[in-house]
Design an enzyme around this catalytic site. Sequence first.
Site, PDB file in Angstrom:
ATOM      1  N   SER A 134       0.847  -1.188   0.000  1.00 16.00           N
ATOM      2  CA  SER A 134       0.000   0.000   0.000  1.00 16.00           C
ATOM      3  C   SER A 134       0.885   1.240   0.000  1.00 16.00           C
ATOM      4  O   SER A 134       1.799   1.349   0.832  1.00 16.00           O
ATOM      5  CB  SER A 134      -0.892  -0.008   1.246  1.00 16.00           C
ATOM      6  OG  SER A 134      -1.685   1.152   1.274  1.00 16.00           O
ATOM      7  N   LYS A 160      -1.017  -0.705  -4.412  1.00 19.37           N
ATOM      8  CA  LYS A 160      -2.267  -0.002  -4.086  1.00 19.37           C
ATOM      9  C   LYS A 160      -1.927   1.456  -3.831  1.00 19.37           C
ATOM     10  O   LYS A 160      -1.069   1.744  -2.983  1.00 19.37           O
ATOM     11  CB  LYS A 160      -2.919  -0.625  -2.860  1.00 19.37           C
ATOM     12  CG  LYS A 160      -4.089   0.157  -2.298  1.00 19.37           C
ATOM     13  CD  LYS A 160      -4.889  -0.716  -1.348  1.00 19.37           C
ATOM     14  CE  LYS A 160      -4.774  -0.206   0.081  1.00 19.37           C
ATOM     15  NZ  LYS A 160      -5.679  -0.959   0.989  1.00 19.37           N
ATOM     16  N   LYS A 162      -3.188   5.075  -2.494  1.00 17.73           N
ATOM     17  CA  LYS A 162      -4.209   5.805  -1.752  1.00 17.73           C
ATOM     18  C   LYS A 162      -4.628   7.008  -2.599  1.00 17.73           C
ATOM     19  O   LYS A 162      -3.770   7.684  -3.181  1.00 17.73           O
ATOM     20  CB  LYS A 162      -3.642   6.294  -0.424  1.00 17.73           C
ATOM     21  CG  LYS A 162      -3.367   5.174   0.553  1.00 17.73           C
ATOM     22  CD  LYS A 162      -4.658   4.542   0.995  1.00 17.73           C
ATOM     23  CE  LYS A 162      -4.385   3.430   1.976  1.00 17.73           C
ATOM     24  NZ  LYS A 162      -5.637   2.837   2.459  1.00 17.73           N
ATOM     25  N   ASP A 188      -7.339   3.017  -3.425  1.00 14.83           N
ATOM     26  CA  ASP A 188      -8.124   2.919  -2.198  1.00 14.83           C
ATOM     27  C   ASP A 188      -8.448   4.338  -1.732  1.00 14.83           C
ATOM     28  O   ASP A 188      -7.547   5.130  -1.476  1.00 14.83           O
ATOM     29  CB  ASP A 188      -7.326   2.177  -1.127  1.00 14.83           C
ATOM     30  CG  ASP A 188      -8.116   2.026   0.172  1.00 14.83           C
ATOM     31  OD1 ASP A 188      -7.560   1.486   1.137  1.00 14.83           O
ATOM     32  OD2 ASP A 188      -9.300   2.437   0.218  1.00 14.83           O
ATOM     33  N   GLU A 213     -11.239   0.725  -4.443  1.00 14.72           N
ATOM     34  CA  GLU A 213     -11.622   0.276  -3.111  1.00 14.72           C
ATOM     35  C   GLU A 213     -12.302   1.398  -2.336  1.00 14.72           C
ATOM     36  O   GLU A 213     -11.787   2.518  -2.263  1.00 14.72           O
ATOM     37  CB  GLU A 213     -10.373  -0.194  -2.355  1.00 14.72           C
ATOM     38  CG  GLU A 213     -10.630  -0.890  -1.055  1.00 14.72           C
ATOM     39  CD  GLU A 213      -9.352  -1.299  -0.343  1.00 14.72           C
ATOM     40  OE1 GLU A 213      -8.259  -1.267  -0.960  1.00 14.72           O
ATOM     41  OE2 GLU A 213      -9.428  -1.618   0.860  1.00 14.72           O
ATOM     42  N   ASP A 238     -14.323  -2.370   1.812  1.00 18.52           N
ATOM     43  CA  ASP A 238     -13.476  -2.564   2.994  1.00 18.52           C
ATOM     44  C   ASP A 238     -14.319  -2.173   4.214  1.00 18.52           C
ATOM     45  O   ASP A 238     -14.993  -3.011   4.797  1.00 18.52           O
ATOM     46  CB  ASP A 238     -12.216  -1.697   2.830  1.00 18.52           C
ATOM     47  CG  ASP A 238     -11.333  -1.628   4.080  1.00 18.52           C
ATOM     48  OD1 ASP A 238     -10.243  -1.043   3.993  1.00 18.52           O
ATOM     49  OD2 ASP A 238     -11.732  -2.143   5.136  1.00 18.52           O
ATOM     50  N   LYS A 262     -10.526  -7.917   6.508  1.00 22.80           N
ATOM     51  CA  LYS A 262      -9.623  -7.604   7.622  1.00 22.80           C
ATOM     52  C   LYS A 262     -10.233  -8.252   8.862  1.00 22.80           C
ATOM     53  O   LYS A 262     -11.318  -7.849   9.308  1.00 22.80           O
ATOM     54  CB  LYS A 262      -9.528  -6.095   7.847  1.00 22.80           C
ATOM     55  CG  LYS A 262      -8.865  -5.324   6.726  1.00 22.80           C
ATOM     56  CD  LYS A 262      -8.909  -3.836   7.016  1.00 22.80           C
ATOM     57  CE  LYS A 262      -8.199  -3.057   5.932  1.00 22.80           C
ATOM     58  NZ  LYS A 262      -8.349  -1.587   6.154  1.00 22.80           N
ATOM     59  N   GLY A 290      -4.794  -4.843   5.413  1.00 21.52           N
ATOM     60  CA  GLY A 290      -3.830  -4.632   6.495  1.00 21.52           C
ATOM     61  C   GLY A 290      -4.166  -3.399   7.309  1.00 21.52           C
ATOM     62  O   GLY A 290      -4.800  -2.463   6.810  1.00 21.52           O
TER      63      GLY A 290
END
Length: 367
Positions: A134, A160, A162, A188, A213, A238, A262, A290
């Site tokens: 990430s 990934k 952000k 995400d 995401e 998520d 998660k 995570g």
Amino acid sequence: MKLEGVELRRVALPLVTPFRTSLGTQTVRDALLVRVATDEGEGWAECAAEDDPTYSPEYLEGAADVIRRFLVPALFPIDLDPAAVAPALRHLRGHVMAKSAVETAVLDAWLRARGVSLAAYLGAVRRSLPVGVSVGITDTIDELLDTVDRHLAAGYARVKLKIEPGWDLEPVARVRETFGADVMLTVDANTAYRPADARHLAELDAYGLAMIEQPFAPDDLHAHARLAAMIGTPICLDESITSARDAVTAIRQGACSIINIKPGRVGGYLEARRIHDVAAAHGLPVWCGGMLETGLGRAANLALAALPGFTLPGDISATARYYERDVTAPFTLVNGELAVPAGPGIGVTPEPSDLEALTTATEWIPA
Ligand SMILES: O=C(O)CCC(=O)N[C@@H](C(=O)O)c1ccccc1
């Protein structure tokens, strides 16, 4: 198995670089570790809650309080096994991250006493896993490209990014054009967008992302379903999914075609497996998310991520991606993969000197 006492331990792990998401910037991981002492031995777990209630309604001080005053007292009278914990706590509403930590510590103790690994107990089918990484929001595009370059060189199977309003199309376009079409790329948003942003987010369809995401608020399944109908890129949820029941509702409403599981967010590894099973029954791939875990949570997440339906690389990076020093021995990438712990229980225990050095507080809850 009877509970004899519980240790709550706070540790503080400085991050090697600040981790910025749409929720804020983190420079240290304050974690709550739970150690259960039973008549059959001890078990360890980590609580996924953050210092402040920005990712979820839970936060570390609150989790410690609900564990101390409600969860642990409810377990003292119980003859414990892994399936007995959730029913014994069901009358206490919410607090899934706190419940997950307590259930996982009991599960770890129960498995260690029987010489069974968490991976075997959950139904793992792999001994090592390709994993993802990430990448937080950076000050400049150049800094982002350097970070992605470093992680790809390290062997991560998926990157990934952000995103948040104002940091989305350009960073994605630049990463895609710099590293080519073959890199598995996801974004995400951590709920940072509003339904009115759907048309803007639809422009991400041009970059061959493996998923988008959690663009919208956790409780807005309709907005996710509307975006999913507008674009070809899969929507992954998520924060919206806190139970197997949530997963069925979201899938049936067309709000997602991938789920980030998660264990802390859903109340533990047993519920996480139920979500895995429900997703598999609907033909949905899942992956393990995570929460900047220490090696204790990282080890347990690797066991879960080895189940057959976890077909997408998870956010289970090598320890060095986040920490110089951890409470356990570091996890290192070998040929782009992390080994699934094979020892009893979660398969790792804290290194005493590292644990002491990183501890900021401990308390003992006697039976
Ligand atoms: O690699 C990790 O452990 C972190 C992966 C990651 O990006 N976690 C995000 C998330 O929303 O999934 C996160 C973690 C903690 C707090 C906020 C956000």
